[in-house]
Design an enzyme around this catalytic site. Structure first.
Site, PDB file in Angstrom:
ATOM      1  N   SER A  39       0.842  -1.192   0.000  1.00  0.00           N
ATOM      2  CA  SER A  39       0.000   0.000   0.000  1.00  0.00           C
ATOM      3  C   SER A  39       0.880   1.247   0.000  1.00  0.00           C
ATOM      4  CB  SER A  39      -0.898   0.006   1.240  1.00  0.00           C
ATOM      5  OG  SER A  39      -1.583  -1.221   1.370  1.00  0.00           O
ATOM      6  N   GLY A  99       6.017  -0.158   0.333  1.00  0.00           N
ATOM      7  CA  GLY A  99       6.714   1.049   0.725  1.00  0.00           C
ATOM      8  C   GLY A  99       6.993   1.073   2.212  1.00  0.00           C
ATOM      9  N   LYS A 111       5.965   1.166   9.322  1.00  0.00           N
ATOM     10  CA  LYS A 111       4.898   1.131   8.339  1.00  0.00           C
ATOM     11  C   LYS A 111       3.570   1.301   9.059  1.00  0.00           C
ATOM     12  CE  LYS A 111       4.999  -2.017   5.185  1.00  0.00           C
ATOM     13  NZ  LYS A 111       4.639  -1.003   4.151  1.00  0.00           N
ATOM     14  N   GLU A 120      -0.245  -5.601   5.635  1.00  0.00           N
ATOM     15  CA  GLU A 120       1.085  -5.458   5.046  1.00  0.00           C
ATOM     16  C   GLU A 120       2.068  -6.440   5.653  1.00  0.00           C
ATOM     17  OE1 GLU A 120       0.809  -0.692   3.904  1.00  0.00           O
ATOM     18  OE2 GLU A 120       1.751  -1.319   5.770  1.00  0.00           O
ATOM     19  N   LYS A 138      12.517   8.976   3.143  1.00  0.00           N
ATOM     20  CA  LYS A 138      12.223   7.914   4.108  1.00  0.00           C
ATOM     21  C   LYS A 138      13.473   7.355   4.773  1.00  0.00           C
ATOM     22  CE  LYS A 138       8.063   8.548   2.798  1.00  0.00           C
ATOM     23  NZ  LYS A 138       7.201   7.527   2.195  1.00  0.00           N
TER      24      LYS A 138
END
Length: 279
Positions: A39, A99, A111, A120, A138
């Site tokens: 996602s 991601g 996350k 995830e 990030k």
């Protein structure tokens, strides 16, 4: 270097796209048949890169989403959709792309900024190879350095007040229930009917900090090591899952790895930096 907000936004999107296309090129092998799709905004470009391979490659593959957003991306791209609950017993995904909100020097991740952390983690740990794709913003030396919103924690709504109390005792700095969409009352509700608590902590220590830096990492002085904090958080009654992805990677264990085997970062200078976890 970008000088205006519009230029900066364009730079970030370009970096995401570059990282996504390189990651797919390197890790989506033609013989693969089961692929996890995570996602977030970077995953949009992952799906674009996969679709660009054409049906002669992708028609033989099945794609497993982590939530409604990635489900819609898969369907919109004309790719074959399947759900992780349908993964045959004893089988693994060949690879999963996702991601992150923050990535440290050891490739531990935060996350859950999009509230899909439980799904995830299920998809990532179901894959033989988990690949992280992100942009230069990030990257952090320690989790909690740049991502100040806190560690996302998925909780049973009835347990939220008690979990908040426990987090404060553990040294979290103003943990809070994540509110819903602007203009709507109440908490963010996940796909699982749970709430999200965002729990900020001081930047989390790595093994090199605790082994040679004289830090205990047990929270006694307000500082936690990634693995120690993760273990403590998941044991709080009422906590369903946490947004720390840590421990082993898919090169170290045959299954169940939470850390990526590689992380791709689109950099501000137009290059893609690939990082591997420490041996």
């Amino acid at each position: 270097m970008a000088t205006t907000a519009e230029e900066q936004a364009k730079l970030v999107e370009t970096s995401k796209r570059l990282a996504a296309y390189q990651a797919v090129k390197d890790y989506l092998l033609p013989e693969y048949t089961r692929v996890g799709i995570g996602s977030g905004s970077t995953v949009v470009y992952v799906v674009d890169a996969i679709a660009a391979l054409g049906p002669e490659v992708t028609s033989k593959m099945v794609f497993y989403p982590t939530g409604s957003q990635s489900e819609e991306l898969i369907e919109a791209a004309g790719l074959n959709l399947q759900y992780i609950s349908k993964l045959p017993a004893g089988q693994q995904l060949d690879v999963a792309f996702d991601g992150a909100d923050e990535v440290d020097d050891d490739l531990n991740l935060i996350k859950g900024g999009g509230a899909c952390l439980w799904q995830e983690k299920i998809v990532a740990t179901s894959a033989k190879r988990f690949i992280c794709v992100a942009d230069f913003r990030k990257l952090s030396p320690r989790l909690g350095t740049a991502w100040k919103k806190g560690i996302p924690i998925e909780v049973l709504p009835m347990a939220a007040p008690r979990v908040l109390d426990e987090l404060r005792r553990m040294g979290s700095q103003n943990p809070r229930i994540r509110p819903g969409l602007p203009g709507k009352a109440g908490a963010t509700v996940t796909d699982n009917g749970m709430w999200i608590i965002d729990a900020p902590f001081a930047p989390l220590l790595l093994p090199k900090d605790t082994e040679s830096g004289g830090q205990a990492g047990d929270g006694s002085n307000g500082l936690w090591a990634v693995d120690v904090l993760a273990d403590a958080l998941i044991k709080i009654p009422g906590v369903a899952e946490i947004g720390l992805f840590y421990g082993k990677n898919g090169l170290q264990v045959a299954s169940g790895a939470q850390k990526p085997v590689a992380a791709y970062f689109g950099m501000a200078d137009g290059t893609v930096e690939v990082r591997s976890p420490p041996s």
